[in-house]
Design an enzyme around this catalytic site. Structure first.
Site, mmCIF file in Angstrom:
data_model
loop_
_atom_site.group_PDB
_atom_site.id
_atom_site.type_symbol
_atom_site.label_atom_id
_atom_site.label_comp_id
_atom_site.label_asym_id
_atom_site.label_seq_id
_atom_site.Cartn_x
_atom_site.Cartn_y
_atom_site.Cartn_z
ATOM 1 N N ASP A 79 -11.976 12.776 -1.786
ATOM 2 C CA ASP A 79 -11.790 11.818 -2.886
ATOM 3 C C ASP A 79 -12.373 12.469 -4.144
ATOM 4 O OD1 ASP A 79 -11.428 9.635 -4.492
ATOM 5 O OD2 ASP A 79 -12.513 8.214 -3.216
ATOM 6 N N HIS B 176 -1.002 6.494 -9.017
ATOM 7 C CA HIS B 176 -1.714 6.703 -7.735
ATOM 8 C C HIS B 176 -0.712 7.088 -6.635
ATOM 9 C CE1 HIS B 176 -4.516 6.039 -4.485
ATOM 10 N NE2 HIS B 176 -5.413 5.455 -5.251
ATOM 11 N N ARG C 18 0.880 -1.187 0.000
ATOM 12 C CA ARG C 18 0.000 0.000 0.000
ATOM 13 C C ARG C 18 0.907 1.222 0.000
ATOM 14 N NH1 ARG C 18 -5.066 1.717 -0.170
ATOM 15 N NH2 ARG C 18 -5.737 -0.318 0.595
ATOM 16 N N GLU D 232 -2.813 12.331 -7.717
ATOM 17 C CA GLU D 232 -2.606 11.328 -8.748
ATOM 18 C C GLU D 232 -2.801 11.896 -10.147
ATOM 19 O OE1 GLU D 232 -5.359 8.152 -7.718
ATOM 20 O OE2 GLU D 232 -5.381 8.887 -5.654
ATOM 21 N N ARG E 214 -1.490 -3.458 -11.381
ATOM 22 C CA ARG E 214 -0.784 -3.346 -10.098
ATOM 23 C C ARG E 214 -0.670 -4.697 -9.392
ATOM 24 N NH1 ARG E 214 -4.583 -0.524 -5.459
ATOM 25 N NH2 ARG E 214 -6.516 -1.635 -5.891
#
Ligand code: TA6
Length: 313
Positions: free
Chosen positions: A211, A166, A65, A270, A88
């Site tokens: 977000d 990201h 992470r 990002e 990923r």
């Protein structure tokens, strides 16, 4: 394998967490970066004082992470694939002799990776592609990522994808951070059913979960960390959108591999292509470039002119 005389090589393969293969890049003045073949995932970027600039947590056997996950061929849940696509979660290969870049400016501290779909991948996303990723350290310690995606289909069909680097930046305290360059822009709010809003004229500061997908953003964005007196400058090309994410306390608790307090020390900004998917016809190639630098911002709060950061080359 270290060079004779104890000198560190600009690019070295070794084993990382859980025995996974990783590449260490080192620039002569002391900055470094680490890239796992698993995910083509940058997990570390350090300046020439050895300070870590990316937030990353490893809690094996959980996946990595943080760092810079590559979201491809789907950003988040904008489609029917697993969240952020499968790239990923695949093992990438090192490519020793990639097709040349139009301008060959790579430092010695770089690695070229490639991902091609497996038979299993083609069952969930039936498109042949080659994804080339170059990760490089510039002479001043800048971190440069270049992605090249090519449609290698022989069926004559185009394909479309969404994408993001990201990036999890390491910050001293999220409450002391502000982001410049996204003021007055439209964004899709993931916390409000992706509804479209317009950002106010002020720099973005943080006091709760965020977000958002900012649309048609400038090629430079600055992240100012007051406490660390450090400014990250994000330069991007081919990536019109910019996602800003911090889970804050409640959501952090629901994310198994993130400690309850760790949200305070990370911020995702990002570089992305989300609103308008990229479409490639057979034989076509797309390029998306990210350049990160970390500069000291020796200023008292409010004295830094963000325009200078954003306008400097
Ligand atoms: O980029 C923001 C986001 O899409 C958030 O919605 C949040 O879920 C985050 O990515 C992390 O996603 P992950 O699948 O890595 O937990």
């Amino acid at each position: 394998m270290a060079a004779a005389g104890g000198d560190k090589l600009p690019m070295e393969m070794c084993k990382g967490i859980n025995g996974l293969d990783k590449v260490v890049l080192r620039e002569a003045r002391g900055s470094s970066a680490e890239v796992y073949l698993y995910g083509g995932h940058v997990t570390s970027w350090k300046n020439d004082h050895g300070e870590e600039l990316l937030f990353a947590v490893f809690k094996p056997p959980k996946p990595i992470r943080g760092g810079i996950p590559i979201c491809f061929p789907q950003f988040a849940s904008h489609g029917g694939l697993e969240s952020h696509g499968f790239a990923r979660n695949r093992v990438w290969s090192i490519e020793s002799d990639p097709p040349p870049f139009p301008t060959n400016s790579a430092s010695k501290a770089h690695v070229d990776l490639i991902l091609k779909p497996t038979e299993e991948d083609l069952k969930i996303w039936p498109h042949s592609f080659e994804f080339r990723l170059r990760v490089a350290l510039g002479p001043g310690g800048d971190l440069l990522l270049t992605s090249r995606v090519r449609n290698t289909s022989t069926d004559g069909k185009p394909f479309s994808f969404t994408f993001a680097y990201h990036t999890y930046f390491a910050v001293s305290d999220i409450s002391e951070v502000r982001v410049e360059g996204l003021e007055t822009l439209d964004y899709l709010d993931n916390l409000q059913s992706k509804e479209r809003f317009t950002e106010q004229g002020d720099a973005i500061t943080f006091e709760s979960e965020i977000d958002k997908i900012y649309l048609s953003t400038p090629t430079k964005i600055a992240i100012l960390d007051h406490e660390k007196k450090r400014t990250f400058v994000v330069r991007k090309d081919g990536l019109p959108d910019a996602v800003v994410w911090n889970p804050w306390d409640k959501r952090a608790k629901a994310i198994a591999d993130l400690g309850d307090e760790e949200y305070k020390h990370m911020l995702c900004v990002e570089a992305a292509a989300v609103e308008k998917p990229i479409t490639l016809k057979p034989g076509e190639e797309w390029k998306g470039r990210l350049e990160l630098s970390a500069v000291p911002s020796s200023y008292c709060s409010g004295q830094l002119d963000p325009q200078k950061v954003l306008q400097s080359s």
